[in-house]
Design a protein around this motif. Structure first.
Motif, PDB file in Angstrom:
ATOM      1  N   VAL A   7       0.860  -1.178   0.000  1.00 62.03           N
ATOM      2  CA  VAL A   7       0.000   0.000   0.000  1.00 62.03           C
ATOM      3  C   VAL A   7       0.899   1.231   0.000  1.00 62.03           C
ATOM      4  CG1 VAL A   7      -1.794   1.277   1.242  1.00 62.03           C
ATOM      5  CG2 VAL A   7      -1.768  -1.235   1.333  1.00 62.03           C
ATOM      6  N   GLY A   8       0.652   2.134  -0.924  1.00 66.92           N
ATOM      7  CA  GLY A   8       1.425   3.365  -0.986  1.00 66.92           C
ATOM      8  C   GLY A   8       0.922   4.232  -2.113  1.00 66.92           C
ATOM      9  N   PRO A   9       1.402   5.468  -2.179  1.00 66.27           N
ATOM     10  CA  PRO A   9       0.934   6.399  -3.209  1.00 66.27           C
ATOM     11  C   PRO A   9       1.443   6.022  -4.600  1.00 66.27           C
ATOM     12  CG  PRO A   9       2.737   7.372  -1.990  1.00 66.27           C
ATOM     13  CD  PRO A   9       2.410   6.074  -1.312  1.00 66.27           C
ATOM     14  N   VAL A  10       0.881   6.669  -5.596  1.00 64.33           N
ATOM     15  CA  VAL A  10       1.327   6.495  -6.975  1.00 64.33           C
ATOM     16  C   VAL A  10       2.815   6.828  -7.059  1.00 64.33           C
ATOM     17  CG1 VAL A  10       1.093   7.398  -9.327  1.00 64.33           C
ATOM     18  CG2 VAL A  10      -0.955   7.037  -7.927  1.00 64.33           C
ATOM     19  N   GLY A  11       3.587   5.967  -7.721  1.00 66.45           N
ATOM     20  CA  GLY A  11       4.998   6.241  -7.970  1.00 66.45           C
ATOM     21  C   GLY A  11       5.954   5.896  -6.844  1.00 66.45           C
ATOM     22  N   VAL A  12       5.469   5.269  -5.767  1.00 71.70           N
ATOM     23  CA  VAL A  12       6.339   4.956  -4.627  1.00 71.70           C
ATOM     24  C   VAL A  12       7.239   3.742  -4.903  1.00 71.70           C
ATOM     25  CG1 VAL A  12       4.805   3.417  -3.324  1.00 71.70           C
ATOM     26  CG2 VAL A  12       6.391   4.916  -2.096  1.00 71.70           C
ATOM     27  N   GLY A  13       6.854   2.903  -5.867  1.00 70.48           N
ATOM     28  CA  GLY A  13       7.679   1.746  -6.208  1.00 70.48           C
ATOM     29  C   GLY A  13       7.081   0.403  -5.839  1.00 70.48           C
ATOM     30  N   LYS A  14       5.770   0.318  -5.670  1.00 70.17           N
ATOM     31  CA  LYS A  14       5.122  -0.954  -5.311  1.00 70.17           C
ATOM     32  C   LYS A  14       5.312  -1.995  -6.407  1.00 70.17           C
ATOM     33  CE  LYS A  14       1.152   1.053  -4.910  1.00 70.17           C
ATOM     34  NZ  LYS A  14       1.525   2.440  -5.198  1.00 70.17           N
ATOM     35  N   THR A  15       5.081  -1.613  -7.646  1.00 71.96           N
ATOM     36  CA  THR A  15       5.195  -2.552  -8.762  1.00 71.96           C
ATOM     37  C   THR A  15       6.648  -2.929  -9.006  1.00 71.96           C
ATOM     38  OG1 THR A  15       3.171  -1.702  -9.747  1.00 71.96           O
ATOM     39  CG2 THR A  15       4.670  -2.907 -11.213  1.00 71.96           C
ATOM     40  N   LYS A  90      -4.110  -6.945  10.748  1.00 72.50           N
ATOM     41  CA  LYS A  90      -2.946  -7.710  10.291  1.00 72.50           C
ATOM     42  C   LYS A  90      -1.681  -7.052  10.819  1.00 72.50           C
ATOM     43  CE  LYS A  90      -5.346 -10.215   7.295  1.00 72.50           C
ATOM     44  NZ  LYS A  90      -5.339 -11.608   7.058  1.00 72.50           N
ATOM     45  N   GLU A  91      -0.597  -7.811  10.757  1.00 77.14           N
ATOM     46  CA  GLU A  91       0.713  -7.237  11.030  1.00 77.14           C
ATOM     47  C   GLU A  91       1.020  -6.208   9.943  1.00 77.14           C
ATOM     48  OE1 GLU A  91       5.345  -8.782  11.428  1.00 77.14           O
ATOM     49  OE2 GLU A  91       3.731 -10.228  11.209  1.00 77.14           O
ATOM     50  N   VAL A  92       1.584  -5.066  10.349  1.00 83.21           N
ATOM     51  CA  VAL A  92       1.901  -4.001   9.400  1.00 83.21           C
ATOM     52  C   VAL A  92       3.384  -3.652   9.520  1.00 83.21           C
ATOM     53  CG1 VAL A  92       1.444  -1.611   8.716  1.00 83.21           C
ATOM     54  CG2 VAL A  92      -0.444  -3.075   9.487  1.00 83.21           C
ATOM     55  N   ILE A  93       4.057  -3.665   8.364  1.00 81.31           N
ATOM     56  CA  ILE A  93       5.462  -3.263   8.312  1.00 81.31           C
ATOM     57  C   ILE A  93       5.575  -2.010   7.447  1.00 81.31           C
ATOM     58  CG2 ILE A  93       6.331  -5.604   8.661  1.00 81.31           C
ATOM     59  CD1 ILE A  93       7.037  -5.591   5.597  1.00 81.31           C
ATOM     60  N   GLY A  94       6.677  -1.311   7.603  1.00 78.27           N
ATOM     61  CA  GLY A  94       6.953  -0.134   6.793  1.00 78.27           C
ATOM     62  C   GLY A  94       8.121  -0.396   5.861  1.00 78.27           C
ATOM     63  N   ILE A  95       8.035   0.152   4.661  1.00 82.38           N
ATOM     64  CA  ILE A  95       9.113  -0.002   3.682  1.00 82.38           C
ATOM     65  C   ILE A  95       9.453   1.372   3.127  1.00 82.38           C
ATOM     66  CG2 ILE A  95       9.829  -1.087   1.521  1.00 82.38           C
ATOM     67  CD1 ILE A  95       7.620  -3.241   2.107  1.00 82.38           C
ATOM     68  N   VAL A  96      10.671   1.833   3.405  1.00 81.36           N
ATOM     69  CA  VAL A  96      11.166   3.082   2.834  1.00 81.36           C
ATOM     70  C   VAL A  96      11.791   2.718   1.498  1.00 81.36           C
ATOM     71  CG1 VAL A  96      12.699   5.066   3.101  1.00 81.36           C
ATOM     72  CG2 VAL A  96      11.622   4.035   5.131  1.00 81.36           C
ATOM     73  N   THR A  97      11.217   3.214   0.417  1.00 80.99           N
ATOM     74  CA  THR A  97      11.711   2.909  -0.923  1.00 80.99           C
ATOM     75  C   THR A  97      12.594   4.043  -1.441  1.00 80.99           C
ATOM     76  OG1 THR A  97       9.794   3.909  -2.011  1.00 80.99           O
ATOM     77  CG2 THR A  97       9.619   1.575  -1.435  1.00 80.99           C
ATOM     78  N   LYS A  98      13.270   3.757  -2.524  1.00 83.22           N
ATOM     79  CA  LYS A  98      14.076   4.763  -3.245  1.00 83.22           C
ATOM     80  C   LYS A  98      15.139   5.405  -2.358  1.00 83.22           C
ATOM     81  CE  LYS A  98      10.292   5.585  -6.438  1.00 83.22           C
ATOM     82  NZ  LYS A  98       9.564   6.535  -7.262  1.00 83.22           N
ATOM     83  N   ILE A  99      15.747   4.602  -1.479  1.00 85.48           N
ATOM     84  CA  ILE A  99      16.771   5.163  -0.593  1.00 85.48           C
ATOM     85  C   ILE A  99      17.974   5.674  -1.379  1.00 85.48           C
ATOM     86  CG2 ILE A  99      16.043   3.879   1.451  1.00 85.48           C
ATOM     87  CD1 ILE A  99      18.421   1.969   0.942  1.00 85.48           C
TER      88      ILE A  99
END
Length: 144
Positions: A7-15, A90-99
């Motif tokens: 789950v994240g905004p458009v362009g965050v890198g989910k795909t 559910k368990e929820v984790i965070g993913i910082v993308t595009k580091i």
């Protein structure tokens, strides 16, 4: 393997992250509908950005073992409301993308804080294009 819903905004890198985890060639395309893979559910960014779709996220989450909230290190906008994870049972984790695109460590730290405030219990920092941090996330998903 745990089944994860991104789950994240458009362009965050989910795909892109989905492609990396599945060992596919990285190629950009706009996700128009919820995409189900064997252990990954890729959601359109609009489902987060428009509250009227929160119900669709909630219903789709029943198919997942864990919810992954994604924030790009290069994005300085507030993405998730505080306590957003309470939407899911559910368990929820965070993913910082595009580091790899962060100019300063403070950008990554800001993304971490945002994910914690949203309710993420564990934070992963990745660059799907540079294949950085993917092994740690993969190990988490494969652990029982």
């Amino acid at each position: 393997m745990k089944k994860i819903m991104f789950v994240g905004p458009v362009g965050v890198g989910k795909t892109t992250l989905t492609q990396r985890l599945k060992g596919l060639e990285l190629s950009y395309f706009k996700t128009q509908a919820i995409e189900f893979y064997d252990a990954i559910i890729d959601t359109p960014g609009e489902f987060l950005q428009h509250r009227k779709y929160y119900n669709a996220l909630n219903v789709t989450a029943t198919e997942a073992d864990v919810i992954g909230l994604l924030v790009a290190a290069s994005n300085q906008m507030q993405t998730f409301p505080q306590g957003f994870s309470s939407l899911f049972n559910k368990e929820v984790i965070g993913i910082v993308t595009k580091i790899d695109m962060a100019d300063k460590e403070e950008q990554i730290e800001k993304a971490r804080r945002q994910l914690k405030a949203a309710g993420a219990k564990e934070i992963f920092e990745i660059s799907a294009t540079e294949n950085e941090g993917i092994d740690r996330l993969q190990a988490y998903l494969e652990a029982d």
